[in-house]
Design a protein around this motif. Structure first.
Motif, PDB file in Angstrom:
ATOM      1  N   GLY A   1       0.816  -1.217   0.000  1.00  0.00           N
ATOM      2  CA  GLY A   1       0.000   0.000   0.000  1.00  0.00           C
ATOM      3  C   GLY A   1       0.844   1.258   0.000  1.00  0.00           C
ATOM      4  O   GLY A   1       0.525   2.236  -0.678  1.00  0.00           O
ATOM      5  N   THR A   2       1.940   1.228   0.753  1.00  0.00           N
ATOM      6  CA  THR A   2       2.847   2.380   0.793  1.00  0.00           C
ATOM      7  C   THR A   2       3.496   2.604  -0.572  1.00  0.00           C
ATOM      8  O   THR A   2       3.598   3.739  -1.051  1.00  0.00           O
ATOM      9  CB  THR A   2       3.920   2.186   1.881  1.00  0.00           C
ATOM     10  OG1 THR A   2       3.258   2.048   3.142  1.00  0.00           O
ATOM     11  CG2 THR A   2       4.888   3.345   1.929  1.00  0.00           C
TER      12      THR A   2
ATOM     13  N   ALA B   1       0.850   4.033  -2.888  1.00  0.00           N
ATOM     14  CA  ALA B   1       0.583   5.438  -2.557  1.00  0.00           C
ATOM     15  C   ALA B   1       1.707   6.330  -3.078  1.00  0.00           C
ATOM     16  O   ALA B   1       1.453   7.397  -3.658  1.00  0.00           O
ATOM     17  CB  ALA B   1       0.416   5.600  -1.048  1.00  0.00           C
TER      18      ALA B   1
ATOM     19  N   ASN C   1      -7.752   9.818  -7.985  1.00  0.00           N
ATOM     20  CA  ASN C   1      -6.458   9.377  -7.467  1.00  0.00           C
ATOM     21  C   ASN C   1      -6.286   9.769  -5.999  1.00  0.00           C
ATOM     22  O   ASN C   1      -5.700   9.017  -5.225  1.00  0.00           O
ATOM     23  CB  ASN C   1      -5.318   9.924  -8.318  1.00  0.00           C
ATOM     24  CG  ASN C   1      -5.147   9.146  -9.603  1.00  0.00           C
ATOM     25  OD1 ASN C   1      -5.959   8.295  -9.944  1.00  0.00           O
ATOM     26  ND2 ASN C   1      -4.109   9.445 -10.344  1.00  0.00           N
TER      27      ASN C   1
ATOM     28  N   PHE D   1      -5.578   7.281  -3.004  1.00  0.00           N
ATOM     29  CA  PHE D   1      -4.509   7.554  -2.041  1.00  0.00           C
ATOM     30  C   PHE D   1      -5.051   7.413  -0.615  1.00  0.00           C
ATOM     31  O   PHE D   1      -4.423   6.785   0.241  1.00  0.00           O
ATOM     32  CB  PHE D   1      -3.940   8.959  -2.281  1.00  0.00           C
ATOM     33  CG  PHE D   1      -2.668   9.242  -1.540  1.00  0.00           C
ATOM     34  CD1 PHE D   1      -1.445   8.881  -2.073  1.00  0.00           C
ATOM     35  CD2 PHE D   1      -2.690   9.891  -0.320  1.00  0.00           C
ATOM     36  CE1 PHE D   1      -0.257   9.138  -1.398  1.00  0.00           C
ATOM     37  CE2 PHE D   1      -1.510  10.159   0.374  1.00  0.00           C
ATOM     38  CZ  PHE D   1      -0.294   9.780  -0.176  1.00  0.00           C
TER      39      PHE D   1
ATOM     40  N   LEU E   1      -5.554   3.808   0.242  1.00  0.00           N
ATOM     41  CA  LEU E   1      -4.269   3.155   0.510  1.00  0.00           C
ATOM     42  C   LEU E   1      -3.738   3.523   1.896  1.00  0.00           C
ATOM     43  O   LEU E   1      -3.183   2.675   2.601  1.00  0.00           O
ATOM     44  CB  LEU E   1      -3.256   3.500  -0.576  1.00  0.00           C
ATOM     45  CG  LEU E   1      -3.545   2.868  -1.936  1.00  0.00           C
ATOM     46  CD1 LEU E   1      -2.716   3.537  -3.025  1.00  0.00           C
ATOM     47  CD2 LEU E   1      -3.303   1.365  -1.900  1.00  0.00           C
ATOM     48  N   ILE E   2      -3.917   4.776   2.299  1.00  0.00           N
ATOM     49  CA  ILE E   2      -3.513   5.173   3.645  1.00  0.00           C
ATOM     50  C   ILE E   2      -4.295   4.368   4.673  1.00  0.00           C
ATOM     51  O   ILE E   2      -3.742   3.877   5.664  1.00  0.00           O
ATOM     52  CB  ILE E   2      -3.708   6.693   3.849  1.00  0.00           C
ATOM     53  CG1 ILE E   2      -2.702   7.474   3.023  1.00  0.00           C
ATOM     54  CG2 ILE E   2      -3.607   7.064   5.327  1.00  0.00           C
ATOM     55  CD1 ILE E   2      -2.944   8.965   2.996  1.00  0.00           C
TER      56      ILE E   2
ATOM     57  N   THR F   1      -3.005   0.727   4.733  1.00  0.00           N
ATOM     58  CA  THR F   1      -1.682   0.552   5.336  1.00  0.00           C
ATOM     59  C   THR F   1      -1.725   0.745   6.851  1.00  0.00           C
ATOM     60  O   THR F   1      -0.825   0.288   7.551  1.00  0.00           O
ATOM     61  CB  THR F   1      -0.638   1.516   4.743  1.00  0.00           C
ATOM     62  OG1 THR F   1      -1.059   2.862   4.939  1.00  0.00           O
ATOM     63  CG2 THR F   1      -0.431   1.244   3.263  1.00  0.00           C
TER      64      THR F   1
END
Length: 119
Positions: free
Chosen positions: A70-71, A74, A105, A109, A112-113, A116
């Motif tokens: 995920g990082t 991102a 996007n 993002f 994804l944050i 994670t």
């Protein structure tokens, strides 16, 4: 891992895997944008970014190293979003379309944050 989390990660990863494969198969439009943004060695940069999207996307989809995957995804979104969707340079319908993609996007993002920070 719960079924819902597995499905969620797989669905989130799918756009990265698809776009990464598309960019590897047809890199020229992305290379042109990178060249226009004065990215050094744009062909290599596009290959690396596309590889990260496919590789980290696959890891995320499978639930393997989800924080790292995920990082990485991102991080790959930052140049992709800024270079690929510069709505501030556009007018009219094109501005609207680029702004929509830019905001999409940003939503990815954010997802994804969130991913994670789990587990």
């Amino acid at each position: 891992m719960s079924v819902a989390k597995f499905i969620g990660r797989a669905l989130l990863a799918s756009i990265f895997i698809k776009n990464g494969l598309d960019h590897l198969q047809n890199p020229e439009p992305i290379v042109r944008a990178a060249r226009g943004a004065e990215i050094p060695q744009p062909e290599v940069a596009v290959q690396i970014n596309s590889g990260v999207m496919v590789g980290a996307g696959a890891l995320l989809a499978l639930g393997l190293l989800p924080r790292l995957a995920g990082t990485a995804l991102a991080a790959s979104l930052v140049p992709t979003t800024v270079i690929g969707h510069p709505f501030w340079d556009k007018n009219g319908k094109e501005r609207e379309q680029q702004q929509t993609q830019f905001l999409k996007n940003l939503a990815l993002f954010g997802a994804l944050i969130y991913v994670t920070g789990q587990d």
